[in-house]
Design a protein around this motif. Structure first.
Motif, PDB file in Angstrom:
ATOM      1  N   GLN A   1       0.836  -1.191   0.000  1.00 13.11           N
ATOM      2  CA  GLN A   1       0.000   0.000   0.000  1.00 13.11           C
ATOM      3  C   GLN A   1       0.877   1.249   0.000  1.00 13.11           C
ATOM      4  O   GLN A   1       1.977   1.238   0.549  1.00 13.11           O
ATOM      5  CB  GLN A   1      -0.876   0.054   1.264  1.00 13.11           C
ATOM      6  CG  GLN A   1      -1.779  -1.128   1.445  1.00 13.11           C
ATOM      7  CD  GLN A   1      -2.483  -1.095   2.796  1.00 13.11           C
ATOM      8  OE1 GLN A   1      -2.134  -0.350   3.695  1.00 13.11           O
ATOM      9  NE2 GLN A   1      -3.504  -1.932   2.933  1.00 13.11           N
TER      10      GLN A   1
ATOM     11  N   GLU B   1     -14.619  11.948   3.235  1.00 14.06           N
ATOM     12  CA  GLU B   1     -15.060  11.107   2.124  1.00 14.06           C
ATOM     13  C   GLU B   1     -14.268  11.470   0.868  1.00 14.06           C
ATOM     14  O   GLU B   1     -14.232  12.638   0.480  1.00 14.06           O
ATOM     15  CB  GLU B   1     -16.550  11.328   1.851  1.00 14.06           C
ATOM     16  CG  GLU B   1     -17.454  10.917   2.989  1.00 14.06           C
ATOM     17  CD  GLU B   1     -17.503   9.410   3.192  1.00 14.06           C
ATOM     18  OE1 GLU B   1     -17.391   8.665   2.194  1.00 14.06           O
ATOM     19  OE2 GLU B   1     -17.640   8.983   4.349  1.00 14.06           O
ATOM     20  N   PRO B   2     -13.639  10.485   0.222  1.00 14.21           N
ATOM     21  CA  PRO B   2     -12.888  10.766  -1.000  1.00 14.21           C
ATOM     22  C   PRO B   2     -13.810  11.182  -2.138  1.00 14.21           C
ATOM     23  O   PRO B   2     -14.899  10.643  -2.283  1.00 14.21           O
ATOM     24  CB  PRO B   2     -12.180   9.446  -1.313  1.00 14.21           C
ATOM     25  CG  PRO B   2     -12.985   8.407  -0.616  1.00 14.21           C
ATOM     26  CD  PRO B   2     -13.629   9.069   0.570  1.00 14.21           C
TER      27      PRO B   2
ATOM     28  N   GLY C   1     -12.400  11.435  -5.368  1.00 11.62           N
ATOM     29  CA  GLY C   1     -11.849  10.840  -6.580  1.00 11.62           C
ATOM     30  C   GLY C   1     -11.394  11.857  -7.599  1.00 11.62           C
ATOM     31  O   GLY C   1     -11.301  11.540  -8.782  1.00 11.62           O
TER      32      GLY C   1
ATOM     33  N   TYR D   1      -5.622  16.460  -3.636  1.00 10.93           N
ATOM     34  CA  TYR D   1      -6.701  15.476  -3.708  1.00 10.93           C
ATOM     35  C   TYR D   1      -7.906  16.046  -2.958  1.00 10.93           C
ATOM     36  O   TYR D   1      -7.766  16.551  -1.842  1.00 10.93           O
ATOM     37  CB  TYR D   1      -6.262  14.144  -3.081  1.00 10.93           C
ATOM     38  CG  TYR D   1      -7.293  13.056  -3.243  1.00 10.93           C
ATOM     39  CD1 TYR D   1      -7.301  12.248  -4.371  1.00 10.93           C
ATOM     40  CD2 TYR D   1      -8.268  12.846  -2.281  1.00 10.93           C
ATOM     41  CE1 TYR D   1      -8.254  11.246  -4.528  1.00 10.93           C
ATOM     42  CE2 TYR D   1      -9.227  11.853  -2.432  1.00 10.93           C
ATOM     43  CZ  TYR D   1      -9.210  11.063  -3.559  1.00 10.93           C
ATOM     44  OH  TYR D   1     -10.158  10.078  -3.721  1.00 10.93           O
TER      45      TYR D   1
ATOM     46  N   PRO E   1      -2.862   0.464  -3.799  1.00  9.54           N
ATOM     47  CA  PRO E   1      -3.939   1.278  -3.221  1.00  9.54           C
ATOM     48  C   PRO E   1      -3.324   2.386  -2.368  1.00  9.54           C
ATOM     49  O   PRO E   1      -2.286   2.189  -1.739  1.00  9.54           O
ATOM     50  CB  PRO E   1      -4.734   0.276  -2.379  1.00  9.54           C
ATOM     51  CG  PRO E   1      -3.823  -0.875  -2.154  1.00  9.54           C
ATOM     52  CD  PRO E   1      -2.849  -0.906  -3.299  1.00  9.54           C
TER      53      PRO E   1
ATOM     54  N   TYR F   1      -3.700   5.245   0.668  1.00 13.48           N
ATOM     55  CA  TYR F   1      -4.438   5.542   1.896  1.00 13.48           C
ATOM     56  C   TYR F   1      -3.884   6.794   2.572  1.00 13.48           C
ATOM     57  O   TYR F   1      -2.669   7.006   2.598  1.00 13.48           O
ATOM     58  CB  TYR F   1      -4.341   4.376   2.889  1.00 13.48           C
ATOM     59  CG  TYR F   1      -5.061   3.150   2.423  1.00 13.48           C
ATOM     60  CD1 TYR F   1      -6.415   2.973   2.705  1.00 13.48           C
ATOM     61  CD2 TYR F   1      -4.404   2.174   1.689  1.00 13.48           C
ATOM     62  CE1 TYR F   1      -7.088   1.836   2.266  1.00 13.48           C
ATOM     63  CE2 TYR F   1      -5.064   1.039   1.250  1.00 13.48           C
ATOM     64  CZ  TYR F   1      -6.403   0.887   1.546  1.00 13.48           C
ATOM     65  OH  TYR F   1      -7.069  -0.229   1.104  1.00 13.48           O
TER      66      TYR F   1
ATOM     67  N   GLU G   1      -9.132   5.313   2.220  1.00  9.62           N
ATOM     68  CA  GLU G   1      -8.601   5.037   0.889  1.00  9.62           C
ATOM     69  C   GLU G   1      -8.945   6.190  -0.049  1.00  9.62           C
ATOM     70  O   GLU G   1     -10.063   6.685  -0.058  1.00  9.62           O
ATOM     71  CB  GLU G   1      -9.157   3.737   0.314  1.00  9.62           C
ATOM     72  CG  GLU G   1      -8.522   3.395  -1.030  1.00  9.62           C
ATOM     73  CD  GLU G   1      -8.893   2.017  -1.553  1.00  9.62           C
ATOM     74  OE1 GLU G   1      -8.318   1.616  -2.590  1.00  9.62           O
ATOM     75  OE2 GLU G   1      -9.738   1.344  -0.933  1.00  9.62           O
TER      76      GLU G   1
ATOM     77  N   THR H   1      -9.792   6.952  -3.383  1.00 11.66           N
ATOM     78  CA  THR H   1     -10.278   6.321  -4.608  1.00 11.66           C
ATOM     79  C   THR H   1     -10.017   7.202  -5.820  1.00 11.66           C
ATOM     80  O   THR H   1      -9.977   8.430  -5.722  1.00 11.66           O
ATOM     81  CB  THR H   1     -11.788   6.037  -4.501  1.00 11.66           C
ATOM     82  OG1 THR H   1     -12.466   7.263  -4.235  1.00 11.66           O
ATOM     83  CG2 THR H   1     -12.084   5.036  -3.404  1.00 11.66           C
ATOM     84  N   GLY H   2      -9.801   6.566  -6.957  1.00 10.37           N
ATOM     85  CA  GLY H   2      -9.562   7.283  -8.208  1.00 10.37           C
ATOM     86  C   GLY H   2      -8.223   7.985  -8.276  1.00 10.37           C
ATOM     87  O   GLY H   2      -7.957   8.744  -9.205  1.00 10.37           O
TER      88      GLY H   2
ATOM     89  N   HIS I   1      -4.990   7.019  -8.805  1.00  6.47           N
ATOM     90  CA  HIS I   1      -4.035   6.742  -9.883  1.00  6.47           C
ATOM     91  C   HIS I   1      -4.454   7.368 -11.204  1.00  6.47           C
ATOM     92  O   HIS I   1      -3.625   7.979 -11.899  1.00  6.47           O
ATOM     93  CB  HIS I   1      -3.831   5.233 -10.066  1.00  6.47           C
ATOM     94  CG  HIS I   1      -3.177   4.577  -8.895  1.00  6.47           C
ATOM     95  ND1 HIS I   1      -1.963   4.969  -8.406  1.00  6.47           N
ATOM     96  CD2 HIS I   1      -3.587   3.557  -8.103  1.00  6.47           C
ATOM     97  CE1 HIS I   1      -1.640   4.222  -7.371  1.00  6.47           C
ATOM     98  NE2 HIS I   1      -2.624   3.357  -7.154  1.00  6.47           N
TER      99      HIS I   1
END
Length: 119
Positions: free
Chosen positions: A16, A29-30, A32, A45, A75, A77, A86, A88-89, A91
């Motif tokens: 990770q 809350e991500p 993305g 981000y 992944p 974090y 995590e 998300t989105g 990469h």
């Protein structure tokens, strides 16, 4: 008002990419999505808490680990005080921004040079 949360360190652990911060991450809350802060040599981000955006600042000193995490599809974090979220989105957004910045003077010479040297 937008809150800013600075990533103060990074490491590859147990398959990770771990990004650490000193601020609590509970309830975030991500979204993305990522932006660029070329003035401060940071990727940003987007996260949300109670309908308010939080900008997670990823300064250039963590970019080598971001690149390694991207290359290995690890992944990602965000971790602080026992909390872990995590991103998300991550990469897809990072890859898109890095490619868009390369050779693009709109981001400033320093940002372009730094991105080209790492990504």
């Amino acid at each position: 008002m937008k809150k800013k949360l600075l990533v103060t360190g990074s490491a590859i652990q147990d398959g990770q990419l771990i990004l650490t911060t000193e601020e609590p991450v509970g309830g975030l809350e991500p979204k993305g999505q990522m932006l660029v802060d070329s003035d401060n040599l940071s990727f940003v981000y987007l996260m949300e808490k109670e309908e308010e955006y939080t900008y997670v600042l990823l300064p250039d000193f963590v970019w080598a680990d971001l690149k390694k995490g991207l290359d290995e599809s690890l992944p990602v974090y965000l971790v602080a005080d026992g909390g872990k979220v995590e991103l998300t989105g991550f990469h897809g957004e990072l890859e898109y921004l890095a490619e868009n910045i390369k050779g693009n003077g709109n981001y400033g010479e320093t940002m372009v040079s730094k991105v080209e040297s790492i990504f």
